[in-house]
Design a protein around this motif. Sequence first.
Motif, PDB file in Angstrom:
ATOM      1  N   PHE A 186      23.043  99.246  12.648  1.00 55.91           N
ATOM      2  CA  PHE A 186      24.159  99.647  13.517  1.00 55.91           C
ATOM      3  C   PHE A 186      23.834  99.403  14.993  1.00 55.91           C
ATOM      4  N   GLU A 187      22.570  99.603  15.368  1.00 53.39           N
ATOM      5  CA  GLU A 187      22.173  99.329  16.748  1.00 53.39           C
ATOM      6  C   GLU A 187      22.358  97.848  17.077  1.00 53.39           C
ATOM      7  N   LYS A 188      21.901  96.994  16.183  1.00 54.17           N
ATOM      8  CA  LYS A 188      22.006  95.555  16.419  1.00 54.17           C
ATOM      9  C   LYS A 188      23.455  95.087  16.374  1.00 54.17           C
ATOM     10  N   LEU A 189      24.255  95.686  15.493  1.00 58.35           N
ATOM     11  CA  LEU A 189      25.683  95.356  15.443  1.00 58.35           C
ATOM     12  C   LEU A 189      26.345  95.747  16.762  1.00 58.35           C
ATOM     13  N   GLY A 190      25.966  96.887  17.314  1.00 55.08           N
ATOM     14  CA  GLY A 190      26.486  97.306  18.611  1.00 55.08           C
ATOM     15  C   GLY A 190      26.102  96.336  19.716  1.00 55.08           C
ATOM     16  N   GLU A 191      24.855  95.863  19.683  1.00 51.93           N
ATOM     17  CA  GLU A 191      24.394  94.914  20.700  1.00 51.93           C
ATOM     18  C   GLU A 191      25.197  93.620  20.655  1.00 51.93           C
ATOM     19  N   VAL A 192      25.388  93.088  19.453  1.00 54.09           N
ATOM     20  CA  VAL A 192      26.100  91.810  19.346  1.00 54.09           C
ATOM     21  C   VAL A 192      27.580  91.989  19.687  1.00 54.09           C
ATOM     22  N   ASP A 193      28.172  93.113  19.296  1.00 52.20           N
ATOM     23  CA  ASP A 193      29.569  93.374  19.662  1.00 52.20           C
ATOM     24  C   ASP A 193      29.711  93.467  21.179  1.00 52.20           C
ATOM     25  N   GLU A 194      28.730  94.099  21.812  1.00 53.63           N
ATOM     26  CA  GLU A 194      28.759  94.218  23.275  1.00 53.63           C
ATOM     27  C   GLU A 194      28.675  92.830  23.925  1.00 53.63           C
ATOM     28  N   LYS A 195      27.801  91.978  23.407  1.00 49.34           N
ATOM     29  CA  LYS A 195      27.677  90.613  23.935  1.00 49.34           C
ATOM     30  C   LYS A 195      28.975  89.830  23.721  1.00 49.34           C
ATOM     31  N   LEU A 196      29.647  90.082  22.592  1.00 51.45           N
ATOM     32  CA  LEU A 196      30.908  89.401  22.296  1.00 51.45           C
ATOM     33  C   LEU A 196      32.088  90.047  23.025  1.00 51.45           C
ATOM     34  N   ARG A 197      31.799  91.092  23.778  1.00 50.40           N
ATOM     35  CA  ARG A 197      32.806  91.835  24.549  1.00 50.40           C
ATOM     36  C   ARG A 197      33.836  92.519  23.646  1.00 50.40           C
ATOM     37  N   ASP A 198      33.410  92.848  22.426  1.00 57.62           N
ATOM     38  CA  ASP A 198      34.233  93.647  21.519  1.00 57.62           C
ATOM     39  C   ASP A 198      33.766  95.091  21.720  1.00 57.62           C
ATOM     40  N   PHE A 199      34.280  95.712  22.777  1.00 58.98           N
ATOM     41  CA  PHE A 199      33.775  97.023  23.167  1.00 58.98           C
ATOM     42  C   PHE A 199      34.164  98.121  22.182  1.00 58.98           C
ATOM     43  N   ALA A 200      35.302  97.984  21.530  1.00 54.46           N
ATOM     44  CA  ALA A 200      35.694  98.973  20.521  1.00 54.46           C
ATOM     45  C   ALA A 200      34.722  98.914  19.338  1.00 54.46           C
ATOM     46  N   LYS A 206      24.264 105.935  25.350  1.00 54.48           N
ATOM     47  CA  LYS A 206      25.412 106.803  25.662  1.00 54.48           C
ATOM     48  C   LYS A 206      26.023 106.433  27.012  1.00 54.48           C
ATOM     49  N   LYS A 207      25.176 106.164  27.987  1.00 52.60           N
ATOM     50  CA  LYS A 207      25.668 105.797  29.320  1.00 52.60           C
ATOM     51  C   LYS A 207      26.398 104.453  29.284  1.00 52.60           C
ATOM     52  N   ARG A 208      25.856 103.491  28.521  1.00 55.75           N
ATOM     53  CA  ARG A 208      26.519 102.189  28.414  1.00 55.75           C
ATOM     54  C   ARG A 208      27.872 102.314  27.730  1.00 55.75           C
ATOM     55  N   VAL A 209      27.926 103.111  26.667  1.00 57.02           N
ATOM     56  CA  VAL A 209      29.178 103.288  25.920  1.00 57.02           C
ATOM     57  C   VAL A 209      30.240 103.928  26.807  1.00 57.02           C
ATOM     58  N   GLU A 210      29.828 104.867  27.662  1.00 54.81           N
ATOM     59  CA  GLU A 210      30.786 105.521  28.569  1.00 54.81           C
ATOM     60  C   GLU A 210      31.429 104.523  29.528  1.00 54.81           C
ATOM     61  N   LYS A 211      30.734 103.447  29.845  1.00 58.61           N
ATOM     62  CA  LYS A 211      31.254 102.436  30.777  1.00 58.61           C
ATOM     63  C   LYS A 211      32.191 101.429  30.112  1.00 58.61           C
ATOM     64  N   PHE A 212      32.240 101.420  28.770  1.00 58.64           N
ATOM     65  CA  PHE A 212      33.114 100.471  28.067  1.00 58.64           C
ATOM     66  C   PHE A 212      34.568 100.777  28.376  1.00 58.64           C
ATOM     67  N   PRO A 213      35.408  99.749  28.503  1.00 57.83           N
ATOM     68  CA  PRO A 213      36.846  99.986  28.672  1.00 57.83           C
ATOM     69  C   PRO A 213      37.389 100.717  27.441  1.00 57.83           C
ATOM     70  N   ARG A 214      38.324 101.602  27.657  1.00 53.26           N
ATOM     71  CA  ARG A 214      38.843 102.425  26.565  1.00 53.26           C
ATOM     72  C   ARG A 214      39.974 101.781  25.774  1.00 53.26           C
ATOM     73  N   SER A 215      40.966 101.206  26.465  1.00 52.34           N
ATOM     74  CA  SER A 215      42.216 100.856  25.794  1.00 52.34           C
ATOM     75  C   SER A 215      42.195  99.530  25.050  1.00 52.34           C
ATOM     76  N   SER A 216      41.530  98.518  25.580  1.00 51.28           N
ATOM     77  CA  SER A 216      41.615  97.203  24.944  1.00 51.28           C
ATOM     78  C   SER A 216      40.343  96.894  24.176  1.00 51.28           C
ATOM     79  N   ARG A 217      40.428  95.849  23.358  1.00 50.34           N
ATOM     80  CA  ARG A 217      39.256  95.436  22.590  1.00 50.34           C
ATOM     81  C   ARG A 217      38.309  94.592  23.434  1.00 50.34           C
ATOM     82  N   THR A 218      38.773  94.105  24.568  1.00 49.17           N
ATOM     83  CA  THR A 218      37.904  93.326  25.460  1.00 49.17           C
ATOM     84  C   THR A 218      38.023  93.881  26.867  1.00 49.17           C
ATOM     85  N   ALA A 219      37.116  93.472  27.706  1.00 49.79           N
ATOM     86  CA  ALA A 219      37.099  93.969  29.093  1.00 49.79           C
ATOM     87  C   ALA A 219      38.222  93.324  29.890  1.00 49.79           C
TER      88      ALA A 219
END
Length: 131
Positions: free
Chosen positions: A73-87, A110-123
């Motif tokens: 799950f950690e690695k999936l989160g990392e790759v999703d973040e790189k792909l800008r799939d913040f949700a 936790k701090k990084r997740v708080e900075k993710f945009p809330r409404s859309s799937r991308t930034a």
Amino acid sequence: PQPRPVQPDAQPQEQEPPEEDQSFKPREYDFNPLKASKSIETGDYYFKKGSLAAAKGRYTDATLFDPGSALAFEKLGEVDEKLRDFAGAREAYTKYLELSPAAKDADAIKKRVEKFPRSSRTAPASSSAKK
């Protein structure tokens, strides 16, 4: 031979379903930590190579083979973040923190997740990725 006329009140006959093509069957994931580990290794290879979509597929496989794997799950989160799939990243990181609440990097994630945009799937287009 002439085709038979269709009677409007005639009941259609049920037909046999066509033989299933095995390639269209959904993949089944039984609990298998060894396959999960192998999927993570393969995902790491693709991640380092820059094939983020392929890496995401492998990490997703790993989470399905072993739903208790915090590393997957950690690695999936990392790759999703790189792909800008913040949700997707938020979901993966949340599961990671549920499985491993005492992780060394828990506060940073936790701090990084708080900075993710809330409404859309991308930034938003105006923001820039900081990493």
